[in-house]
Design a protein around this motif. Sequence first.
Motif, PDB file in Angstrom:
ATOM      1  N   VAL A 157     120.800 -15.584 129.973  1.00 38.91           N
ATOM      2  CA  VAL A 157     120.966 -14.926 128.680  1.00 38.91           C
ATOM      3  C   VAL A 157     121.778 -15.843 127.755  1.00 38.91           C
ATOM      4  O   VAL A 157     122.495 -16.745 128.209  1.00 38.91           O
ATOM      5  CB  VAL A 157     121.682 -13.562 128.832  1.00 38.91           C
ATOM      6  N   LEU A 158     121.677 -15.605 126.440  1.00 39.86           N
ATOM      7  CA  LEU A 158     122.447 -16.386 125.483  1.00 39.86           C
ATOM      8  C   LEU A 158     123.919 -16.008 125.586  1.00 39.86           C
ATOM      9  O   LEU A 158     124.256 -14.819 125.606  1.00 39.86           O
ATOM     10  CB  LEU A 158     121.947 -16.132 124.058  1.00 39.86           C
ATOM     11  N   THR A 159     124.795 -17.008 125.651  1.00 39.09           N
ATOM     12  CA  THR A 159     126.221 -16.736 125.789  1.00 39.09           C
ATOM     13  C   THR A 159     127.016 -17.578 124.802  1.00 39.09           C
ATOM     14  O   THR A 159     126.617 -18.683 124.428  1.00 39.09           O
ATOM     15  CB  THR A 159     126.710 -17.053 127.213  1.00 39.09           C
ATOM     16  N   VAL A 160     128.166 -17.007 124.421  1.00 39.85           N
ATOM     17  CA  VAL A 160     129.143 -17.741 123.602  1.00 39.85           C
ATOM     18  C   VAL A 160     130.515 -17.421 124.157  1.00 39.85           C
ATOM     19  O   VAL A 160     130.704 -16.385 124.818  1.00 39.85           O
ATOM     20  CB  VAL A 160     129.054 -17.327 122.122  1.00 39.85           C
ATOM     21  N   PRO A 161     131.523 -18.273 123.915  1.00 42.27           N
ATOM     22  CA  PRO A 161     132.874 -17.963 124.380  1.00 42.27           C
ATOM     23  C   PRO A 161     133.368 -16.654 123.757  1.00 42.27           C
ATOM     24  O   PRO A 161     133.037 -16.334 122.608  1.00 42.27           O
ATOM     25  CB  PRO A 161     133.695 -19.160 123.926  1.00 42.27           C
ATOM     26  N   ASN A 162     134.146 -15.897 124.536  1.00 47.37           N
ATOM     27  CA  ASN A 162     134.651 -14.623 124.029  1.00 47.37           C
ATOM     28  C   ASN A 162     135.404 -14.794 122.709  1.00 47.37           C
ATOM     29  O   ASN A 162     135.319 -13.962 121.804  1.00 47.37           O
ATOM     30  CB  ASN A 162     135.576 -13.973 125.065  1.00 47.37           C
ATOM     31  N   GLY A 163     136.194 -15.903 122.578  1.00 49.13           N
ATOM     32  CA  GLY A 163     137.006 -16.111 121.373  1.00 49.13           C
ATOM     33  C   GLY A 163     136.180 -16.346 120.123  1.00 49.13           C
ATOM     34  O   GLY A 163     136.695 -16.208 119.006  1.00 49.13           O
ATOM     35  N   ALA A 164     134.895 -16.674 120.280  1.00 47.20           N
ATOM     36  CA  ALA A 164     134.051 -16.926 119.117  1.00 47.20           C
ATOM     37  C   ALA A 164     133.552 -15.641 118.485  1.00 47.20           C
ATOM     38  O   ALA A 164     133.100 -15.647 117.336  1.00 47.20           O
ATOM     39  CB  ALA A 164     132.875 -17.807 119.520  1.00 47.20           C
ATOM     40  N   VAL A 165     133.592 -14.529 119.236  1.00 48.22           N
ATOM     41  CA  VAL A 165     133.064 -13.253 118.734  1.00 48.22           C
ATOM     42  C   VAL A 165     134.194 -12.448 118.125  1.00 48.22           C
ATOM     43  O   VAL A 165     135.243 -12.250 118.746  1.00 48.22           O
ATOM     44  CB  VAL A 165     132.384 -12.458 119.872  1.00 48.22           C
ATOM     45  N   LYS A 166     134.005 -12.026 116.887  1.00 46.72           N
ATOM     46  CA  LYS A 166     135.011 -11.231 116.190  1.00 46.72           C
ATOM     47  C   LYS A 166     134.368  -9.938 115.724  1.00 46.72           C
ATOM     48  O   LYS A 166     133.135  -9.805 115.668  1.00 46.72           O
ATOM     49  CB  LYS A 166     135.570 -12.019 115.008  1.00 46.72           C
ATOM     50  N   LYS A 222     128.289 -14.599 110.455  1.00 51.71           N
ATOM     51  CA  LYS A 222     126.920 -14.240 110.804  1.00 51.71           C
ATOM     52  C   LYS A 222     126.958 -13.078 111.796  1.00 51.71           C
ATOM     53  O   LYS A 222     127.557 -13.173 112.871  1.00 51.71           O
ATOM     54  CB  LYS A 222     126.181 -15.425 111.424  1.00 51.71           C
ATOM     55  N   THR A 223     126.359 -11.958 111.392  1.00 53.02           N
ATOM     56  CA  THR A 223     126.374 -10.751 112.233  1.00 53.02           C
ATOM     57  C   THR A 223     125.522 -10.963 113.482  1.00 53.02           C
ATOM     58  O   THR A 223     124.422 -11.517 113.407  1.00 53.02           O
ATOM     59  CB  THR A 223     125.847  -9.545 111.449  1.00 53.02           C
ATOM     60  N   VAL A 224     126.042 -10.501 114.618  1.00 52.51           N
ATOM     61  CA  VAL A 224     125.319 -10.623 115.889  1.00 52.51           C
ATOM     62  C   VAL A 224     125.383  -9.299 116.638  1.00 52.51           C
ATOM     63  O   VAL A 224     126.266  -8.470 116.395  1.00 52.51           O
ATOM     64  CB  VAL A 224     125.918 -11.741 116.768  1.00 52.51           C
ATOM     65  N   GLU A 225     124.419  -9.117 117.544  1.00 56.40           N
ATOM     66  CA  GLU A 225     124.432  -7.974 118.463  1.00 56.40           C
ATOM     67  C   GLU A 225     124.843  -8.492 119.829  1.00 56.40           C
ATOM     68  O   GLU A 225     124.249  -9.433 120.349  1.00 56.40           O
ATOM     69  CB  GLU A 225     123.048  -7.328 118.553  1.00 56.40           C
ATOM     70  N   VAL A 226     125.887  -7.877 120.371  1.00 58.28           N
ATOM     71  CA  VAL A 226     126.440  -8.371 121.626  1.00 58.28           C
ATOM     72  C   VAL A 226     126.062  -7.448 122.774  1.00 58.28           C
ATOM     73  O   VAL A 226     125.765  -6.266 122.584  1.00 58.28           O
ATOM     74  CB  VAL A 226     127.966  -8.524 121.548  1.00 58.28           C
ATOM     75  N   GLY A 227     126.062  -8.020 123.982  1.00 56.47           N
ATOM     76  CA  GLY A 227     125.806  -7.243 125.187  1.00 56.47           C
ATOM     77  C   GLY A 227     127.032  -7.197 126.061  1.00 56.47           C
ATOM     78  O   GLY A 227     128.142  -6.938 125.593  1.00 56.47           O
ATOM     79  N   VAL A 228     126.844  -7.508 127.342  1.00 54.93           N
ATOM     80  CA  VAL A 228     127.960  -7.461 128.278  1.00 54.93           C
ATOM     81  C   VAL A 228     128.800  -8.734 128.132  1.00 54.93           C
ATOM     82  O   VAL A 228     128.380  -9.712 127.512  1.00 54.93           O
ATOM     83  CB  VAL A 228     127.455  -7.322 129.727  1.00 54.93           C
ATOM     84  N   ALA A 229     129.972  -8.678 128.741  1.00 59.81           N
ATOM     85  CA  ALA A 229     130.862  -9.838 128.699  1.00 59.81           C
ATOM     86  C   ALA A 229     131.600  -9.945 130.016  1.00 59.81           C
ATOM     87  O   ALA A 229     131.757  -8.957 130.746  1.00 59.81           O
ATOM     88  CB  ALA A 229     131.847  -9.714 127.545  1.00 59.81           C
ATOM     89  N   ASP A 230     132.011 -11.157 130.340  1.00 61.80           N
ATOM     90  CA  ASP A 230     132.882 -11.340 131.491  1.00 61.80           C
ATOM     91  C   ASP A 230     134.194 -11.926 130.990  1.00 61.80           C
ATOM     92  O   ASP A 230     134.506 -11.835 129.793  1.00 61.80           O
ATOM     93  CB  ASP A 230     132.223 -12.205 132.563  1.00 61.80           C
ATOM     94  N   THR A 237     135.034 -14.843 130.420  1.00 58.78           N
ATOM     95  CA  THR A 237     134.914 -16.080 129.636  1.00 58.78           C
ATOM     96  C   THR A 237     133.930 -15.955 128.481  1.00 58.78           C
ATOM     97  O   THR A 237     134.232 -16.344 127.354  1.00 58.78           O
ATOM     98  CB  THR A 237     134.475 -17.245 130.543  1.00 58.78           C
ATOM     99  N   ASN A 238     132.757 -15.395 128.772  1.00 60.07           N
ATOM    100  CA  ASN A 238     131.681 -15.419 127.796  1.00 60.07           C
ATOM    101  C   ASN A 238     131.182 -14.032 127.452  1.00 60.07           C
ATOM    102  O   ASN A 238     131.377 -13.075 128.226  1.00 60.07           O
ATOM    103  CB  ASN A 238     130.509 -16.263 128.324  1.00 60.07           C
ATOM    104  N   THR A 239     130.499 -13.979 126.296  1.00 63.09           N
ATOM    105  CA  THR A 239     129.881 -12.745 125.817  1.00 63.09           C
ATOM    106  C   THR A 239     128.388 -12.982 125.628  1.00 63.09           C
ATOM    107  O   THR A 239     127.964 -14.040 125.156  1.00 63.09           O
ATOM    108  CB  THR A 239     130.497 -12.295 124.480  1.00 63.09           C
ATOM    109  N   GLU A 240     127.587 -11.969 125.992  1.00 59.62           N
ATOM    110  CA  GLU A 240     126.139 -12.064 125.813  1.00 59.62           C
ATOM    111  C   GLU A 240     125.779 -11.806 124.352  1.00 59.62           C
ATOM    112  O   GLU A 240     126.287 -10.865 123.735  1.00 59.62           O
ATOM    113  CB  GLU A 240     125.428 -11.035 126.703  1.00 59.62           C
ATOM    114  N   ILE A 241     124.888 -12.639 123.804  1.00 55.01           N
ATOM    115  CA  ILE A 241     124.363 -12.438 122.464  1.00 55.01           C
ATOM    116  C   ILE A 241     122.929 -11.930 122.600  1.00 55.01           C
ATOM    117  O   ILE A 241     122.050 -12.624 123.122  1.00 55.01           O
ATOM    118  CB  ILE A 241     124.384 -13.739 121.640  1.00 55.01           C
ATOM    119  N   ILE A 242     122.699 -10.706 122.131  1.00 51.71           N
ATOM    120  CA  ILE A 242     121.367 -10.109 122.220  1.00 51.71           C
ATOM    121  C   ILE A 242     120.494 -10.564 121.057  1.00 51.71           C
ATOM    122  O   ILE A 242     119.323 -10.887 121.223  1.00 51.71           O
ATOM    123  CB  ILE A 242     121.474  -8.573 122.271  1.00 51.71           C
TER     124      ILE A 242
END
Length: 551
Positions: free
Chosen positions: A467-476, A495-503, A505-510
């Motif tokens: 799945v697409l992931t980005v660092p947790n700190g990048a998502v606000k 840029k607005t994004v829809e997020v999924g699950v996270a661990d 370190t990273n967050t899923e970008i839907i």
Amino acid sequence: MINIIKKIASVIKVFTLKHKIISLIIILCLLGGGFWIYKSLTNNDGQTSYVLGAVAKGTIISSISGTGQVSAFDKIDVKPKVSGKIVYINIQKDNEIKAGTFLAQIDARDAQSAVQSAENDLDSARLSLTDINGEAKDALDAAYDKGLDALTTTYKDLASMKANLDSMFLESSYNGNDSDINYYLDFVRFYDEKTNDLSFWITDAKQKYSDMQKNMDTVEEIGWTISKNSQASQIENIVAETYNSVKIFLDLIRQTSNLTQRYQKISETKNLTTPIKTAATTTQITQLSAALEALIKDTATLLTAKSDITAKKVALSKANIDIKSQNLSMQKYENALLDAKENLAKYYIYSSIDGIISAVDSTIKTGDIISSGIVLGSIVTKQQVIEISLNEVDAVKVKTGQKVTIAFDALPDITATGSVVDVDIVGVVSQGVVSYGVKIALDIIDSQIKPGMSGSVNIITETKQNVLTVPNGAVKSKNEAYYVLVPGSPAPIQKTVEVGVADDTNTEIISGLAEGDQIVIRTISNSKSATPTIPSTTRQATQGLFGPGGR
């Protein structure tokens, strides 16, 4: 090379010792120049810088964490259910046993006697039930057999007399236009003044006989098809029908016999000469008497069989009522036997689980009198569990079967795996906070892991791969929406994004980003003159919002 360096160092050392002041000035100049170069390179004149990163595909493992203590999966106390004298005991500490292992026995002689007595009572009840049902049914079967025998005898008698009766009723021995019996009837009506008693002969004798014979043939034809294998109702019905038909036929023969004898008496008294020879009439009277005797006997036999079948059916019905009563009694005896056996089983103590005997009451020995409920020892399973408590937000995400990783405070080198085996249905409220117990079974059996040890668990609630992931700190987040910063001019843009699950370190970008897109993953600001940024909240993988790495 080393020798050259040593020579240079030796020259510098000699120069420094000879020219101390000059050496000091050179060192100061070097330090000042270095500081000036550093300031030149790090001074951004109050500008904010950004660290960029690319959106990438990866795996996100969402989990929930908690802490708890290790305990045995199951523990039971070995306790007798009855009081009495111990005649056998084999409970030794640290012994490993299997479910069903015989551990102890209480003196069971009285209980065994109770079982034997209950078995005897049940056997007697069964025997009585068999006798009642068997006798009544056998009697009814015998009645049906007698009915069949009566039918056979009757049909044979009818067959043997048919030729003679046909000759009397249907033929003429004097070569006249009518049968002998009709001649006798007309003769008696003419010569005998007492004709009132001839009311039976309203119809023609020949026709009366033909009608009755036709009915008898129909009944007899059905009767010969009946056997022991026929249904009981068929036997009963044909016996009744044959009896009724033979009774009517018997009356015809009786009336015919009387008529023939009256004819003979009148002709003799009046000394009349008739076309029918006297010898023929005498023979017919003899034949009618024989038929009458046989039919009287057959009718009585059929009536007895018919009545016997009815009586035996009534007896069987009454027996069935008695059987119901006996069945109730037998059920009572069966229950009594079951109770006696269940009570006897209480005198024998077996292990109900596989495990290890963890404790023993060494003061109890063979021959001692003990009370029910006293603890003879304890058994614990080899498999262990760790129990944790979760808040209501996390508890709803936990399901039985989910995989778990476990770390132990006292065993840093051991990481165990396990699975969720139970989640409390009803929570416990403490100071307004609801919590739910979760039981996790360990996959391994390790003697180093002791009951009571503390452990930290991570329950894997969800795993997403590729799945697409980005660092947790990048998502606000702002106004209940999530966004990331992407490069722009003169400054990054949201840029607005829809997020999924996270661990952790990273967050899923839907949706909202594609693989390889550049985003701001960290912002570096000069504290003296940095331009204030838009107020926002950085997305964190916290237990309260998403669980540790979970949403």
